[in-house]
Scaffold this motif. Structure first.
Motif, PDB file in Angstrom:
ATOM      1  N   VAL A 150     -10.377  10.568   0.752  1.00 58.38           N
ATOM      2  CA  VAL A 150     -10.384   9.625   1.876  1.00 58.38           C
ATOM      3  C   VAL A 150     -11.558   8.664   1.725  1.00 58.38           C
ATOM      4  CG1 VAL A 150     -10.795   9.428   4.355  1.00 58.38           C
ATOM      5  CG2 VAL A 150      -9.116  11.071   3.503  1.00 58.38           C
ATOM      6  N   ALA A 151     -12.739   9.210   1.417  1.00 58.96           N
ATOM      7  CA  ALA A 151     -13.913   8.351   1.225  1.00 58.96           C
ATOM      8  C   ALA A 151     -13.724   7.421   0.048  1.00 58.96           C
ATOM      9  CB  ALA A 151     -15.156   9.225   1.023  1.00 58.96           C
ATOM     10  N   PHE A 152     -13.229   7.964  -1.050  1.00 60.10           N
ATOM     11  CA  PHE A 152     -13.089   7.180  -2.274  1.00 60.10           C
ATOM     12  C   PHE A 152     -12.145   5.998  -2.074  1.00 60.10           C
ATOM     13  CE2 PHE A 152     -12.095   6.210  -6.608  1.00 60.10           C
ATOM     14  CZ  PHE A 152     -13.217   6.590  -7.326  1.00 60.10           C
ATOM     15  N   TYR A 153     -10.966   6.270  -1.523  1.00 58.71           N
ATOM     16  CA  TYR A 153      -9.959   5.216  -1.443  1.00 58.71           C
ATOM     17  C   TYR A 153     -10.205   4.248  -0.292  1.00 58.71           C
ATOM     18  CZ  TYR A 153      -7.597   7.567  -5.187  1.00 58.71           C
ATOM     19  OH  TYR A 153      -7.317   8.120  -6.405  1.00 58.71           O
ATOM     20  N   LEU A 205      -1.588  13.725  -0.346  1.00 57.65           N
ATOM     21  CA  LEU A 205      -1.450  13.736   1.105  1.00 57.65           C
ATOM     22  C   LEU A 205      -2.494  12.882   1.814  1.00 57.65           C
ATOM     23  CD1 LEU A 205      -0.694  17.537   1.662  1.00 57.65           C
ATOM     24  CD2 LEU A 205       0.929  15.631   1.704  1.00 57.65           C
ATOM     25  N   PHE A 206      -3.714  12.832   1.269  1.00 55.43           N
ATOM     26  CA  PHE A 206      -4.804  12.201   2.011  1.00 55.43           C
ATOM     27  C   PHE A 206      -5.506  11.061   1.268  1.00 55.43           C
ATOM     28  CE2 PHE A 206      -4.398  16.544   3.623  1.00 55.43           C
ATOM     29  CZ  PHE A 206      -4.261  16.293   4.967  1.00 55.43           C
ATOM     30  N   GLY A 207      -5.358  10.982  -0.047  1.00 53.08           N
ATOM     31  CA  GLY A 207      -6.028   9.933  -0.801  1.00 53.08           C
ATOM     32  C   GLY A 207      -5.183   8.683  -0.933  1.00 53.08           C
ATOM     33  N   GLY A 208      -4.018   8.834  -1.578  1.00 53.58           N
ATOM     34  CA  GLY A 208      -3.151   7.683  -1.790  1.00 53.58           C
ATOM     35  C   GLY A 208      -2.616   7.080  -0.514  1.00 53.58           C
ATOM     36  N   THR A 209      -2.548   7.871   0.553  1.00 56.43           N
ATOM     37  CA  THR A 209      -2.036   7.364   1.828  1.00 56.43           C
ATOM     38  C   THR A 209      -3.121   6.719   2.690  1.00 56.43           C
ATOM     39  OG1 THR A 209      -2.409   9.537   2.846  1.00 56.43           O
ATOM     40  CG2 THR A 209      -0.232   9.128   1.900  1.00 56.43           C
ATOM     41  N   ALA A 210      -4.388   6.823   2.285  1.00 56.66           N
ATOM     42  CA  ALA A 210      -5.490   6.368   3.149  1.00 56.66           C
ATOM     43  C   ALA A 210      -5.383   4.884   3.478  1.00 56.66           C
ATOM     44  CB  ALA A 210      -6.830   6.673   2.487  1.00 56.66           C
ATOM     45  N   ALA A 211      -5.115   4.059   2.466  1.00 49.70           N
ATOM     46  CA  ALA A 211      -5.052   2.616   2.701  1.00 49.70           C
ATOM     47  C   ALA A 211      -3.890   2.243   3.610  1.00 49.70           C
ATOM     48  CB  ALA A 211      -4.942   1.879   1.363  1.00 49.70           C
ATOM     49  N   ALA A 212      -2.695   2.775   3.311  1.00 53.02           N
ATOM     50  CA  ALA A 212      -1.527   2.460   4.132  1.00 53.02           C
ATOM     51  C   ALA A 212      -1.698   2.988   5.549  1.00 53.02           C
ATOM     52  CB  ALA A 212      -0.262   3.049   3.491  1.00 53.02           C
ATOM     53  N   ALA A 213      -2.222   4.200   5.695  1.00 51.74           N
ATOM     54  CA  ALA A 213      -2.398   4.798   7.023  1.00 51.74           C
ATOM     55  C   ALA A 213      -3.384   4.001   7.857  1.00 51.74           C
ATOM     56  CB  ALA A 213      -2.867   6.246   6.883  1.00 51.74           C
ATOM     57  N   GLY A 218      -5.699  24.980 -11.935  1.00 47.57           N
ATOM     58  CA  GLY A 218      -6.251  25.027 -10.592  1.00 47.57           C
ATOM     59  C   GLY A 218      -6.773  23.697 -10.126  1.00 47.57           C
ATOM     60  N   PHE A 219      -7.512  23.031 -10.985  1.00 45.68           N
ATOM     61  CA  PHE A 219      -8.049  21.712 -10.658  1.00 45.68           C
ATOM     62  C   PHE A 219      -6.912  20.732 -10.428  1.00 45.68           C
ATOM     63  CE2 PHE A 219     -11.987  18.981 -11.681  1.00 45.68           C
ATOM     64  CZ  PHE A 219     -11.532  17.920 -10.911  1.00 45.68           C
ATOM     65  N   ALA A 220      -5.967  20.666 -11.370  1.00 42.66           N
ATOM     66  CA  ALA A 220      -4.901  19.663 -11.298  1.00 42.66           C
ATOM     67  C   ALA A 220      -4.008  19.871 -10.084  1.00 42.66           C
ATOM     68  CB  ALA A 220      -4.077  19.694 -12.581  1.00 42.66           C
ATOM     69  N   VAL A 221      -3.641  21.105  -9.794  1.00 45.72           N
ATOM     70  CA  VAL A 221      -2.727  21.364  -8.680  1.00 45.72           C
ATOM     71  C   VAL A 221      -3.417  21.109  -7.341  1.00 45.72           C
ATOM     72  CG1 VAL A 221      -1.414  23.155  -7.488  1.00 45.72           C
ATOM     73  CG2 VAL A 221      -1.303  22.986  -9.977  1.00 45.72           C
ATOM     74  N   GLY A 222      -4.571  21.742  -7.119  1.00 47.45           N
ATOM     75  CA  GLY A 222      -5.258  21.568  -5.844  1.00 47.45           C
ATOM     76  C   GLY A 222      -5.692  20.133  -5.600  1.00 47.45           C
ATOM     77  N   TYR A 223      -6.247  19.502  -6.612  1.00 43.83           N
ATOM     78  CA  TYR A 223      -6.745  18.136  -6.483  1.00 43.83           C
ATOM     79  C   TYR A 223      -5.616  17.160  -6.177  1.00 43.83           C
ATOM     80  CZ  TYR A 223      -9.133  13.779  -7.741  1.00 43.83           C
ATOM     81  OH  TYR A 223      -9.665  12.513  -7.727  1.00 43.83           O
ATOM     82  N   PHE A 267       0.825  -1.199   0.000  1.00 44.38           N
ATOM     83  CA  PHE A 267       0.000   0.000   0.000  1.00 44.38           C
ATOM     84  C   PHE A 267       0.869   1.264   0.000  1.00 44.38           C
ATOM     85  CE2 PHE A 267      -3.721  -2.512   1.794  1.00 44.38           C
ATOM     86  CZ  PHE A 267      -4.514  -2.318   0.667  1.00 44.38           C
ATOM     87  N   GLY A 268       2.060   1.157   0.596  1.00 49.22           N
ATOM     88  CA  GLY A 268       2.981   2.288   0.553  1.00 49.22           C
ATOM     89  C   GLY A 268       3.424   2.590  -0.868  1.00 49.22           C
ATOM     90  N   THR A 269       3.652   1.536  -1.660  1.00 47.99           N
ATOM     91  CA  THR A 269       3.987   1.723  -3.073  1.00 47.99           C
ATOM     92  C   THR A 269       2.820   2.371  -3.807  1.00 47.99           C
ATOM     93  OG1 THR A 269       5.451  -0.193  -3.035  1.00 47.99           O
ATOM     94  CG2 THR A 269       4.647   0.517  -5.192  1.00 47.99           C
ATOM     95  N   PHE A 270       1.620   1.956  -3.455  1.00 49.15           N
ATOM     96  CA  PHE A 270       0.417   2.592  -3.997  1.00 49.15           C
ATOM     97  C   PHE A 270       0.420   4.075  -3.651  1.00 49.15           C
ATOM     98  CE2 PHE A 270      -4.159   3.644  -3.754  1.00 49.15           C
ATOM     99  CZ  PHE A 270      -4.588   3.175  -4.992  1.00 49.15           C
ATOM    100  N   ALA A 271       0.802   4.397  -2.419  1.00 51.18           N
ATOM    101  CA  ALA A 271       0.819   5.797  -1.973  1.00 51.18           C
ATOM    102  C   ALA A 271       1.930   6.589  -2.646  1.00 51.18           C
ATOM    103  CB  ALA A 271       0.980   5.850  -0.452  1.00 51.18           C
TER     104      ALA A 271
END
Length: 479
Positions: A275-278, A401-409, A390-395, A77-81
């Protein structure tokens, strides 16, 4: 921060209804939606198969010793993150390029990169064959995927939203997320069915490679679809009237100088979204089986069943936002995650099918309420010249920080605390962050995306003209 580009010089952009469009314009808009959804489906098919095959990936690439435990899964999951940590760089480069060169050109590049890097995972040697080189190669390919994904979703949503008629942008955008759910569902069905046919030993012997290899075929089809999509008239006309995106570097500078507040709003909402999605769609297969010990086949098919229901109701939810606005549905979903995430996790502790479906169903309902309108909502936070950036940078910063790390965290937190309800608390906190951000959004349903102003920033001008802002055309015109 400024919300507009010389707003005082602009008149409200005219609204378009689907009935205003010619048959050819409608055909073009729908072709754009299909091409955007196809690429989105491919991206999330990749994430889906990784999530459903993480048990085999952890065993084949990260079993460095015989101690067992959760370490190999945490590393997988860390590799996923890690791939998500690269996404902001993709957003910083591909987003401004999309504002400078056009959305369609960048999207052709992103789908090609995603297809090739995902398919390449299917031919990687494992740790047993080449040692530490195997996980290193896996990480590098995930980084390529992350970089390309940094421009994929934002570009697809922006291109779709700019092609869609103003009074139907919600329902048009919902089909982009229909592609997302299709990709995840296809991954779940393929991986689970394949496991049932060849068994655990067969998957370990090499059948885990097949889903990754199939992405090459899907990617070539998606590439063909995207080469047939035209650039949006919104982009071409607005770009001709401004110089703030004369170069990709200048487009990025405009975003940073003039719209940091809009980026911050998007960032906060995307914390909840990802967070919800992942947790629901990527982490849940591992949570149900490896953490709670439920059967693999039943758990996976329970997730598929909920995803199919989500696919059935996503377009009606998108259409609803065209009538009542985006914010009511998004706020309802945020409150739902705050109040009901922990009770939903309590249901999942039970081994009965009804309890599993109930728990996943609660989370799935609030998730589909979120994703049904985000492709229409988030592009409308920015003017045309800074929309992709704007979309690409903010998203992507928020996702990294919070999506890809959700599973590992969550895997690590459950292991350390011994509390299987941790994902519910995690979702509830994300719900609070998302709700605070949503309360700062302007309602943009039924608003034009044209004119290089932030949609909704000309409310006073439109009010003076006596226009309805949600789902209606300007007064005096026939819908």
């Amino acid at each position: 921060m400024t919300d507009t580009m010389d707003l005082e010089e602009h008149q409200p952009a005219p609204l378009t209804c689907e009935s205003d469009l010619t048959r050819e314009q409608i055909k073009t808009a729908r072709r754009c939606v299909a091409a955007s959804a196809m690429g989105n489906a491919l991206e999330w098919f990749d994430y889906g198969i990784y999530g459903y095959l993480v048990t085999y990936i952890s065993a084949l690439f990260f079993t460095f010793n015989d101690h067992g435990g959760a370490l190999p899964r945490v590393m997988a999951f860390g590799t996923f993150a890690i791939s998500f940590l690269v996404r902001p760089f993709g957003g910083l480069i591909l987003g401004p390029l999309g504002d400078r060169l056009g959305r369609q050109r960048v999207l052709v590049v992103t789908i090609l990169m995603i297809s090739l890097s995902t398919a390449a995972i299917g031919i990687l040697p494992t740790y047993g064959s080449v040692g530490f080189l195997a996980p290193v190669l896996l990480v590098l390919l995930r980084m390529v995927q992350g970089f390309s994904a940094g421009g994929e979703y934002a570009g697809a949503a922006v291109l779709m939203s700019e092609h869609a008629p103003d009074n139907r942008r919600g329902v048009y955008g919902s089909f982009l997320e229909f592609g997302t759910l299709t990709g995840f569902s296809a991954a779940a069905i393929l991986c689970t069915t394949l496991t049932l046919i060849v068994g655990q030993d067969g998957m370990m012997a090499g059948w885990w490679r097949l889903p990754f290899l199939l992405t090459l075929v899907l990617g070539l089809f998606g590439l063909w679809m995207r080469t047939r999509v035209q650039e949006s008239e919104t982009f071409t006309s607005d770009s001709a009237e401004t110089h703030v995106n004369d170069s990709a570097f200048r487009a990025l500078g405009t975003l940073i100088r003039d719209y940091p507040g809009q980026v911050a709003k998007l960032f906060g909402f995307v914390v909840l979204l990802n967070v919800a999605f992942y947790i629901v769609l990527t982490y849940m297969p591992s949570y149900l089986t490896s953490t709670l010990g439920h059967g693999v086949a039943r758990s996976n098919f329970s997730l598929v069943a909920i995803q199919l229901v989500m696919m059935a109701i996503i377009a009606p939810f998108g259409a609803l936002t065209d009538r009542i606005g985006r914010k009511p549905l998004l706020i309802t979903a945020s409150v739902g995650f705050i109040v009901l995430s922990v009770p939903a996790m309590m249901l999942l502790q039970h081994d009965s099918l009804a309890a599993q479906l109930g728990g996943i169903g609660i989370l799935g309902l609030f998730l589909v309420m979120l994703i049904s309108s985000i492709s229409a909502t988030l592009p409308a936070l920015f003017p045309t010249a800074a929309r992709y950036s704007g979309f690409a940078v903010g998203y992507n910063i928020s996702t990294a920080l919070f999506g890809g790390t959700a599973a590992a965290a969550n895997t690590w937190l459950v292991e350390k605390t011994g509390n299987n309800l941790v994902p519910g608390y995690y979702l509830a906190v994300a719900g609070v962050i998302g709700l605070v951000s949503l309360l700062t959004f302007k309602e943009t349903a039924g608003r034009s995306l044209r004119g290089n102003v932030v949609p909704g920033s000309d409310d006073d001008l439109r009010a003076a003209q006596g226009e309805r802002l949600i789902g209606r055309k300007p007064a005096g015109q026939q819908a």
